[in-house]
Design a protein around this motif. Structure first.
Motif, short mmCIF file in Angstrom:
data_model
loop_
_atom_site.label_atom_id
_atom_site.label_comp_id
_atom_site.label_asym_id
_atom_site.label_seq_id
_atom_site.Cartn_x
_atom_site.Cartn_y
_atom_site.Cartn_z
N LEU A 72 15.56 54.53 14.72
CA LEU A 72 15.32 53.13 14.36
C LEU A 72 16.07 52.19 15.30
CD1 LEU A 72 15.49 53.34 10.46
CD2 LEU A 72 13.45 53.02 11.86
N ASP A 73 17.29 52.55 15.68
CA ASP A 73 18.06 51.73 16.61
C ASP A 73 17.32 51.60 17.94
OD1 ASP A 73 20.13 51.28 14.85
OD2 ASP A 73 21.34 52.96 15.58
N ALA A 74 16.72 52.71 18.40
CA ALA A 74 16.03 52.70 19.69
C ALA A 74 14.72 51.92 19.63
CB ALA A 74 15.77 54.13 20.15
N MET A 75 14.02 52.05 18.53
CA MET A 75 12.71 51.41 18.43
C MET A 75 12.80 49.98 17.93
SD MET A 75 10.43 54.61 16.95
CE MET A 75 8.85 53.97 17.54
N LEU A 76 13.85 49.65 17.21
CA LEU A 76 14.01 48.32 16.62
C LEU A 76 15.38 47.78 17.02
CD1 LEU A 76 12.78 49.34 13.06
CD2 LEU A 76 11.38 48.31 14.85
N PRO A 77 15.55 47.34 18.26
CA PRO A 77 16.87 46.91 18.74
C PRO A 77 17.49 45.78 17.95
CG PRO A 77 15.13 46.30 20.29
CD PRO A 77 14.52 47.23 19.30
N GLY A 78 16.68 45.01 17.25
CA GLY A 78 17.22 43.92 16.47
C GLY A 78 18.11 44.36 15.32
N LEU A 79 18.02 45.63 14.93
CA LEU A 79 18.85 46.12 13.83
C LEU A 79 20.33 45.98 14.15
CD1 LEU A 79 16.92 49.35 12.76
CD2 LEU A 79 17.29 47.32 11.36
N LYS A 80 20.71 46.36 15.35
CA LYS A 80 22.12 46.30 15.72
C LYS A 80 22.64 44.87 15.84
CE LYS A 80 22.37 50.68 18.25
NZ LYS A 80 22.70 51.31 19.57
N GLU A 81 21.73 43.93 16.04
CA GLU A 81 22.13 42.54 16.21
C GLU A 81 22.39 41.83 14.88
OE1 GLU A 81 19.29 40.52 18.63
OE2 GLU A 81 19.37 41.99 20.26
#
Length: 283
Positions: A72-81
């Motif tokens: 999910l982190d790789a496919m949805l970079p907005g998660l970490k933000e």
């Protein structure tokens, strides 16, 4: 004279009786044989087909828990933000799609905004059940998969092109089990100005069938233009394993209208996720 007559009767009467008895037995046997032949319907026992095999899978996994946080982190970079921890945790969990028969179909979606783009991910599991006792669940699933392949504009292998009007009716019945409609992603549902044209990814990355993924698989890549110049790319990977069809839909819409999402990067991520899910089914 009377004595002669008596002798003749003693000589011939038993023979006549035996003949009559034999005739009666023969008639009786012929009659019974005919009745037996009619009741048993010769050929039925040998030609009666065994019931078609049920599918390998009787249940479906919980889709929101099938995608690893790292994926999910790789496919949805907005998660970490996301700065809000509670909001971030909820975003990782995903949102189950609305279905009307969770034994037959389940799905989960994630949609996350980042500083550079918005990303959407959908994972859908469909367990196909044949309504025809002479058609196995696997064969019915192959027919459903072939329809999806044709809908993507890709050629159907000759061995898989076996769909019939009866199977179309089954597919319609299956759609009714899902409330008469298929799940759709959030983007483009209410945007009448959206147009989708074939993507133009680099050579070797065109929409195509995939090897070594489930029993059969394909990838589609489409670029959608909305309004004046807003673009988003949708990469779809569909694979079948026995009587289950898995669909992954991965979408990216850049923040700047002039940017175009990269085909290779998106395809690599979607195929990697598909490989992981296929491995889970094989275990």
């Amino acid at each position: 004279m009377r004595g002669a007559i008596t002798v003749q009767r003693k000589v011939y009467a038993p023979g006549v009786a035996a003949l009559l008895a034999a005739l009666l037995v023969g008639c009786s046997s012929g009659s019974d044989g005919g009745a037996g032949s009619e009741d048993s319907k010769p050929g039925d026992a040998g030609s009666a087909a065994a019931p078609a095999e049920p599918g390998k899978y009787r249940t479906l996994p919980e889709p929101c828990g099938e995608v690893e946080p790292g994926t999910l982190d790789a496919m949805l970079p907005g998660l970490k933000e996301m700065e809000d921890g509670e909001q971030r945790e909820k975003a990782y969990e995903g949102t189950p799609t609305v279905t009307y028969d969770t034994d037959r179909r389940v799905g989960c979606r994630w949609k996350v905004e980042s500083s550079g783009a918005s990303h959407h991910l959908l994972v859908d599991f469909e367990r196909v059940v044949s309504y025809d006792g002479t058609v196995s669940d696997d064969d019915r699933a192959a027919e459903v998969y072939a329809k999806k392949l044709r809908a993507a504009g890709l050629p159907v292998p000759a061995a898989s092109d076996s769909e019939s009007p009866a199977s179309d009716a089954d597919a319609e019945e299956g759609d009714k089990a899902q409330g008469g409609k298929k799940d759709r992603s959030d983007h483009g549902d209410d945007d009448a100005t959206s147009t989708t044209a074939p993507a133009t990814p680099p050579a070797g990355l065109e929409p195509r069938s995939l090897d070594d993924l489930g029993d059969e698989a394909f990838l589609n890549d489409a670029l959608t233009t909305t309004g004046s110049a807003t673009r988003h790319r949708t990469v779809t990977v569909v694979f079948r394993t026995s009587n289950v069809i898995v669909t992954i839909e991965y979408d990216e819409q850049p923040g700047r209208r002039t940017d175009v999402p990269d085909s290779k990067e998106m395809q690599d991520k979607a195929v990697e996720l598909a490989d992981g899910l296929a491995g889970e089914f094989d275990e």
